[in-house]
Enzyme design. Structure first.
Site, PDB file in Angstrom:
ATOM      1  N   TRP A 144     -18.178 -22.432   4.508  1.00  0.00           N
ATOM      2  CA  TRP A 144     -19.232 -21.958   3.808  1.00  0.00           C
ATOM      3  C   TRP A 144     -19.530 -20.682   4.649  1.00  0.00           C
ATOM      4  CZ3 TRP A 144     -23.935 -20.535   4.989  1.00  0.00           C
ATOM      5  CH2 TRP A 144     -24.982 -20.248   4.272  1.00  0.00           C
ATOM      6  N   HIS A 145     -19.649 -20.600   5.772  1.00  0.00           N
ATOM      7  CA  HIS A 145     -19.781 -19.512   6.732  1.00  0.00           C
ATOM      8  C   HIS A 145     -18.972 -18.222   6.628  1.00  0.00           C
ATOM      9  CE1 HIS A 145     -22.577 -22.630   8.296  1.00  0.00           C
ATOM     10  NE2 HIS A 145     -23.478 -21.630   8.705  1.00  0.00           N
ATOM     11  N   GLY A 146     -17.771 -18.649   6.313  1.00  0.00           N
ATOM     12  CA  GLY A 146     -17.110 -17.272   6.222  1.00  0.00           C
ATOM     13  C   GLY A 146     -15.442 -17.670   6.153  1.00  0.00           C
ATOM     14  N   THR A 181     -18.700 -27.196   5.234  1.00  0.00           N
ATOM     15  CA  THR A 181     -19.522 -26.501   6.041  1.00  0.00           C
ATOM     16  C   THR A 181     -19.351 -25.475   6.998  1.00  0.00           C
ATOM     17  OG1 THR A 181     -20.996 -28.426   6.207  1.00  0.00           O
ATOM     18  CG2 THR A 181     -21.683 -26.782   7.804  1.00  0.00           C
ATOM     19  N   PHE A 213     -22.908 -14.173   5.816  1.00  0.00           N
ATOM     20  CA  PHE A 213     -22.284 -15.345   5.408  1.00  0.00           C
ATOM     21  C   PHE A 213     -22.812 -15.538   4.088  1.00  0.00           C
ATOM     22  CE2 PHE A 213     -23.574 -16.141  10.066  1.00  0.00           C
ATOM     23  CZ  PHE A 213     -22.269 -15.804  10.402  1.00  0.00           C
TER      24      PHE A 213
END
Length: 454
Positions: free
Chosen positions: A308-310, A305, A454
């Site tokens: 996933w954002h960066g 998680t 993102f």
């Protein structure tokens, strides 16, 4: 092309809706598919071919699954997922490992969102091959549908499969959609963008120079900016979906009044949390294989998680931060917090705001400095400081926006909306919000959506 742009609101949207409403029903999916490609190419010409290639490969791959043995279906699925997450890795994470100075390509718009959607579709077809979509245009309409294409919510095919074949397109849906779109536009332009200015001011001054009071104000400003930015976009997507006859799932449910971190993640970015639960956590065994395996599964899910954002150590740290908080809640005080709402809400908001500092600052050293400024931890004598002159000036400029934002974080505005949405005076308020937002669009120097990166 942003939803909160003159080009979209006064150009693309009215032209597209006019065509969409007058074409015969049997051509509406084709119209939406082509219109969505037009929308996407307006913002992403370089990597436009990538989403078309993704669509073609998954249509062919899932069609081949029908009538095949489980072993063959699994082989096809593995190839599709290797393509999906291999592509995502190359564009989003490879520059982090190789060095951004060596790989200078841009991140394809919306790749994190549409990759998760089409990967989920492939997994679902593998599990139930008889449910594959036989019509290329229908699958393309699902994947490329412009309301949710570039920044979510993450819509699962099974949630809209029936609507792709039959849906109501009428003036009631148009009216409801316009209202919801206007609320989302107001969230973005009148709350998120304004509070974002305070966070930007702190970045310009330098976090080493701010006081404790300004560190807290800045962290709260960023927390509210992120929420109203992304929730505003999600509401605009839901509103646009209603105009087109689709029900797009809700992505936020008042997360800042949560009574625990567990509760927070039931309410924040709901479609992403659901995706990780259904396609990672449960397949890994969830909580069915004992305490230690549950902890390991949570570690995997929250590490994924985060990244996933960066591609950044701060995002991994942010994911592990929530992993630790959730494990501690499960084992120790989670039930206590959910029974004592006052304590739970205070505890949750402090930890969430601190978490957004980790999320926002890509440099780990800067994260440490900022958190010391907030909490006065271990460190320098100057860590706990107050600069009342600067703080009072910030309160005078942004205090009203903080109060409005905090009120909008509660259930009260939603209750008022549901009760009064058809009353003339309420429609007048929505008109004021719309034109005030348009004024902000016209006069703002910059107007990015935070989640586009993102």
């Amino acid at each position: 092309m942003l939803f909160c742009s003159e080009t979209f609101i006064f150009g693309f949207l009215p032209v597209f809706l006019l065509i969409y409403y007058i074409v015969p029903e049997r051509f509406r999916n084709l119209t939406l598919f082509l219109g969505s490609l037009w929308f996407y190419i307006a913002g992403e010409r370089t990597w436009f071919f990538l989403i078309v290639l993704t669509l073609g490969l998954h249509f062919a791959g899932t069609t081949l699954m029908k009538g095949k043995t489980q072993k063959l279906r699994k082989g096809i699925l593995i190839l599709l997922l290797l393509y999906d997450f291999g592509t995502l890795f190359v564009f989003k994470y490879l520059p982090f490992f190789v060095g951004k100075e060596h790989l200078t390509w841009s991140l394809p718009l919306g790749i994190s969102f549409y990759t998760f959607q089409i990967a989920a579709y492939a997994i679902d077809v593998y599990r139930r091959p008889e449910e594959y979509e036989q019509n290329f245009v229908n699958l393309g309409t699902y994947l490329c549908m412009f309301p949710q294409l570039i920044a979510g919510p993450i819509v699962l095919f099974k949630d809209v499969a029936a609507q792709l074949k039959e849906r109501k397109v009428n003036m009631q849906g148009l009216e409801e959609g316009l209202k919801i779109f206007t609320v989302g536009l107001g969230y973005k332009m009148l709350i998120a963008n304004v509070l974002g200015k305070l966070w930007n001011e702190i970045q310009v001054v330098g976090i080493e120079s701010i006081s404790t009071s300004m560190a807290w104000m800045g962290a709260f400003a960023y927390s509210l900016q992120l929420y109203f930015d992304f929730n505003g976009y999600s509401l605009m997507a839901i509103g646009l979906g209603k105009m087109l006859g689709f029900t797009i799932p809700r992505n936020f449910n008042h997360p800042y009044i949560s009574v625990s971190i567990t509760d927070f993640w039931r309410r924040w970015h709901i479609t992403l949390s659901t995706w990780f639960r259904d396609y990672v956590y449960i397949p890994l065994g969830g909580n069915r294989k004992g305490k230690y395996r549950t902890v390991l599964n949570l570690l995997i899910v929250w590490s994924l998680t985060g990244i996933w954002h960066g591609a950044g150590w701060n995002f991994l740290l942010w994911g592990i931060y929530y992993f630790l908080l959730l494990v501690v809640e499960k084992m120790l005080w989670g039930k206590f917090m959910e029974k004592h709402h006052g304590i739970g809400r205070l505890y949750t908001i402090i930890l969430v705001v601190a978490g957004w500092v980790i999320f926002a600052l890509e440099d780990i050293t800067s994260v440490g400095i900022y958190l010391k400024k907030m909490f006065g931890w271990i460190g320098t004598k100057s860590a706990w400081t107050l600069n009342w002159h600067v703080t009072i000036s910030a309160v005078e400029r942004y205090g009203v926006f903080f109060l409005v934002a905090m009120l909008l974080c509660t259930y009260l505005p939603e209750k008022i909306y549901k009760r009064c949405e058809h009353q003339v005076w309420f429609l007048g308020i929505l008109l004021v919000i719309f034109w005030a937002s348009i004024y902000q669009i016209v006069t703002s120097a910059t107007n990015p959506f935070l989640y586009f990166r993102f």
